[in-house]
Design a protein around this motif. Structure first.
Motif, PDB file in Angstrom:
ATOM      1  N   HIS A 110       0.806  -1.220   0.000  1.00  0.00           N
ATOM      2  CA  HIS A 110       0.000   0.000   0.000  1.00  0.00           C
ATOM      3  C   HIS A 110       0.843   1.276   0.000  1.00  0.00           C
ATOM      4  O   HIS A 110       0.584   2.202  -0.751  1.00  0.00           O
ATOM      5  N   ASN A 111       1.860   1.311   0.858  1.00  0.00           N
ATOM      6  CA  ASN A 111       2.615   2.564   1.005  1.00  0.00           C
ATOM      7  C   ASN A 111       3.770   2.696   0.032  1.00  0.00           C
ATOM      8  O   ASN A 111       4.467   3.705   0.014  1.00  0.00           O
ATOM      9  N   GLU A 112       3.989   1.646  -0.751  1.00  0.00           N
ATOM     10  CA  GLU A 112       5.136   1.685  -1.645  1.00  0.00           C
ATOM     11  C   GLU A 112       4.804   2.467  -2.904  1.00  0.00           C
ATOM     12  O   GLU A 112       5.688   2.882  -3.635  1.00  0.00           O
ATOM     13  N   ALA A 120      -6.751   6.587  -9.794  1.00  0.00           N
ATOM     14  CA  ALA A 120      -7.453   5.301  -9.852  1.00  0.00           C
ATOM     15  C   ALA A 120      -8.806   5.445 -10.530  1.00  0.00           C
ATOM     16  O   ALA A 120      -9.164   4.657 -11.410  1.00  0.00           O
ATOM     17  N   ILE A 121      -9.567   6.462 -10.126  1.00  0.00           N
ATOM     18  CA  ILE A 121     -10.921   6.595 -10.653  1.00  0.00           C
ATOM     19  C   ILE A 121     -10.892   6.935 -12.143  1.00  0.00           C
ATOM     20  O   ILE A 121     -11.693   6.421 -12.918  1.00  0.00           O
ATOM     21  N   LEU A 122      -9.922   7.735 -12.548  1.00  0.00           N
ATOM     22  CA  LEU A 122      -9.836   8.106 -13.966  1.00  0.00           C
ATOM     23  C   LEU A 122      -8.948   7.139 -14.755  1.00  0.00           C
ATOM     24  O   LEU A 122      -8.738   7.331 -15.946  1.00  0.00           O
ATOM     25  N   ARG A 123      -8.426   6.117 -14.067  1.00  0.00           N
ATOM     26  CA  ARG A 123      -7.549   5.131 -14.723  1.00  0.00           C
ATOM     27  C   ARG A 123      -6.444   5.817 -15.517  1.00  0.00           C
ATOM     28  O   ARG A 123      -6.223   5.517 -16.698  1.00  0.00           O
TER      29      ARG A 123
ATOM     30  N   TYR B 213     -11.107  -1.492  -7.184  1.00  0.00           N
ATOM     31  CA  TYR B 213      -9.979  -2.230  -7.745  1.00  0.00           C
ATOM     32  C   TYR B 213      -8.732  -1.358  -7.826  1.00  0.00           C
ATOM     33  O   TYR B 213      -8.057  -1.304  -8.833  1.00  0.00           O
ATOM     34  N   SER B 214      -8.462  -0.645  -6.731  1.00  0.00           N
ATOM     35  CA  SER B 214      -7.243   0.158  -6.665  1.00  0.00           C
ATOM     36  C   SER B 214      -6.595  -0.095  -5.309  1.00  0.00           C
ATOM     37  O   SER B 214      -7.150  -0.796  -4.473  1.00  0.00           O
ATOM     38  N   ARG B 215      -5.431   0.488  -5.088  1.00  0.00           N
ATOM     39  CA  ARG B 215      -4.763   0.271  -3.799  1.00  0.00           C
ATOM     40  C   ARG B 215      -5.620   0.809  -2.657  1.00  0.00           C
ATOM     41  O   ARG B 215      -5.671   0.216  -1.585  1.00  0.00           O
TER      42      ARG B 215
END
Ligand SMILES: Nc1ncnc2c1ncn2[C@@H]1O[C@H](COP(=O)(O)OP(=O)(O)OP(=O)(O)O)[C@@H](O)[C@H]1O
Ligand SMILES: [Mg+2]
Lengths: 258, 351
Positions: A110-112, A120-123, B213-215
């Motif tokens: 997660h933190n890496e 993420a939402i806009l890919r 589906y993301s971190r």
């Protein structure tokens, strides 16, 4: 290598915690150097798991200090301790039971990575690039633990031994400097234990990490630990090489009972 | 093995494709029926509200199903979105003639307002463990209803006027009352459209799936499954829960905004505790974490009672019975096993 030349990853001095009237851990001193495997043993209820909970700040110490790579952890939270380099497994397995095996390992990274919610939402490309890296690294880790064929299974559906291995993989995914393993061989048969020993050695050298190991299986402990610390009723009973510990009359007494 | 992989790959994408496909097909069918005049006026009037409930329910499923925190105030967040949108739309009607731009601007403002209030509630509450969020959101829903019930807002060429409890607005020529206490919004321009409702549903699906589906989504689900383990791998549990909660509130705000702009008048009492519970029922019946199920359950449960008006008196009774049955089923290992095989999507395929 003489001890003075090596850098300590972890330095614990005079560590202790009381639960109400019960002193669960007292006067513990422990130093762990880079790339070293240290065993923490003791009879049931000796306070071994409590030491892990202190190191990871699940509990606040009543006394003593914990230094991680030269940094005092007294103000750190569990999350910050992990970021600073300690990862762990749990005596009672704590996987993310409804997530896939692969996603369990990915949570460790997660933190890496740093792509944002908007990425993420806009890919956006950053999301795709980093997710590809995460996926690759997670699958490599699963391969080391022989779980690559089960990547898409739900973690809760794995047999016990595989759950234990998955927990180690997830901890390793956080890129720790020190890995705490709480009875990793519990519930495993002798052959599985043997394989686990090889795995632990392999990851220690491949990832160049230090390992602190709680284990009741003496063959495993004596086989891979360079130094061992024995706890009894929360206090440090002895510390030394496996040979010294095996020959120590106090340790034998504590284990066999008076 | 290869098959297993392919199967799983499909199943993750399948639930997504299913949701989007379902919405788009339903939209096309309904549009055709509308254009050919085959839709009754009652049914037509329900199209936009159904979209609103779906958006609010998808948001709530993120909060309850994916993040595992009980939220009993989704109606309250809809209310915030609704009345902020009414005000924004009313003010913009002077300067922006285009209804589409006004609609988008009002919905955005409604969503942001609900998100900000969600953040204010979440900051202190989500640090705590336990069911505090349920209690606080329940209280929030009641409080926001009382506040809007007593709020009078007007707008004229001199700017905003506001009064509390009593209507003391003295609007200049050409000004208009935006909120009138217990009567709520009156004289709203009905700029909401079914097409925009469907776009909002698709957008909220996109947001929730891409988040899942993301971190960040993995962190949210990890914190739900095991808080201590999540912290041990460096996940800040309060932050991830906050992300789910605020996103959920924003979707409710957008849903409320669209809802309000579909009616000329809207009373604050519309967004009461019953509404929050109804949306929760849609989520629970559709399946926790199952977005397609949420869409189906919401549509059926909104349409059924409206289409069978004679059952209206028994609606809450039936809901209560269904809820109890669901609770019994989900706590019964044997039935759980049976049902998980029937459930759409993930679990069955991944075993
Ligand atoms: N949160 C707590 N509150 C009160 N007492 C606790 C708490 N955690 C641990 N203890 C007590 O501290 C003592 C040490 O427990 P701990 O779990 O560390 O033992 P252990 O060495 O890991 O034993 P085992 O080999 O059985 O795992 C026990 O007496 C236990 O009951
Ligand atoms: Mg223990």
């Amino acid at each position: 290598m003489s001890e003075e030349n090596r850098t300590p990853i972890l330095e614990v001095t005079d560590l202790g915690i009381d639960f109400g009237g019960l002193t669960a851990v007292n006067n513990l001193d422990l130093t762990i150097y880079e790339n070293e495997t240290v065993g923490l043993i003791g009879p049931n209820g000796a306070g071994k798991t409590t030491v892990f909970n202190l190191l990871t700040k699940v509990y606040e110490p009543t006394r003593g200090e914990i230094w991680l790579c030269g940094e005092n952890t007294h103000k750190m939270t569990t999350v910050q301790v992990n970021k600073a380099g300690i990862a762990r497994t749990f005596q009672n397995i704590r996987l993310f039971m409804n997530l896939s095996v692969l996603d369990n390992v990915k949570t460790g990274m997660h933190n890496e990575h740093s792509y944002s919610v908007a990425d993420a939402i806009l890919r956006l490309p950053k999301y795709k690039k980093e997710e590809a890296e995460i996926d690759e690294k997670a699958r490599e880790l699963l391969k080391i633990f022989g779980l690559e064929d089960k990547a898409e299974y739900i973690a809760g559906s794995l047999p016990y031994g595989e759950q234990r291995r998955l927990e180690i993989a997830r901890a390793l995914a956080t890129s720790p400097k020190l890995l705490l393993l709480d009875e990793p061989a519990a519930g495993m048969n002798p052959q599985e234990t043997e394989e686990l020993m090889d795995m632990i050695r392999k990851i220690r050298d491949q990832f160049h990490i230090a390992i602190l190991l709680i284990e009741h299986d003496m063959k495993l402990v004596m086989g891979i630990c360079e130094r061992i610390t024995v706890l009894n009723y929360g206090a440090m009973l002895a510390t030394g090489t496996p040979e010294e510990i095996q020959a120590n009359p106090q340790v034998i007494k504590a284990y066999l009972g008076e | 093995m290869k098959e297993k992989l392919a199967q799983m790959f499909q199943s993750k994408n399948r639930s997504r494709t299913l949701s989007f496909g379902l919405v788009i097909i339903a939209y096309i069918v309904l549009e055709v029926l509308l254009l050919t005049g085959n839709l009754s006026s009652l049914f037509t009037s329900l199209l936009v509200p159904v979209c609103c409930y779906i958006v609010a329910a998808i948001g709530l499923n993120l909060n309850v199903g994916i993040s595992g925190e009980l939220n009993l105030g989704q109606g309250g967040f809809m209310s915030v979105g609704a009345f902020v949108a009414v005000c924004v739309s009313g003010v913009l009607s002077y300067s922006i003639p285009s209804p589409i731009i006004r609609l988008i601007a009002s919905i955005l403002c409604g969503a942001i307002a609900a998100g900000v209030i969600g953040a204010l509630i979440g900051i202190p509450v989500l640090k705590l463990q336990g069911d505090y969020l349920a209690i606080v959101t329940l209280a929030f829903g009641q409080i926001i209803k009382s506040i809007i019930n007593n709020l009078y807002i007007g707008y004229d060429k001199n700017g905003f006027q506001m009064s509390f409890v009593e209507n003391k607005l003295a609007l200049a020529e050409g000004g208009k009352a935006l909120l009138s206490g217990p009567m709520g919004a009156t004289g709203t321009d009905r700029i909401a459209t079914f097409t925009f409702g469907v776009i909002l549903v698709l957008l909220s699906l996109l947001i929730v799936y891409n988040l899942m589906y993301s971190r960040n989504g993995r962190a949210i689900m990890a914190a739900r499954d095991n808080r201590i383990a999540a912290e041990s791998v460096g996940i800040n549990v309060a932050n991830t829960k906050m992300l789910a909660f605020v996103t959920s509130a924003m979707l409710a705000g957008a849903a409320g905004a669209l809802y309000a702009l579909n009616y000329a008048t809207l009373a604050p009492s519309k967004f009461d505790f019953n509404l929050s519970i109804l949306i929760l029922v849609y989520v629970v019946l559709g399946g926790l974490g199952n977005m397609t199920g949420t869409i189906i359950a919401t549509t059926v449960l909104v349409l059924l009672p409206e289409l069978l008006r004679s059952l209206q008196d028994y609606r809450m009774l039936i809901y209560a019975i269904i809820l109890i049955v669901i609770m019994l089923v989900t706590n019964n290992e044997f039935l759980k096993e049976k049902f998980s095989k029937l459930r759409l999507g993930k679990k069955g395929a991944m075993k």
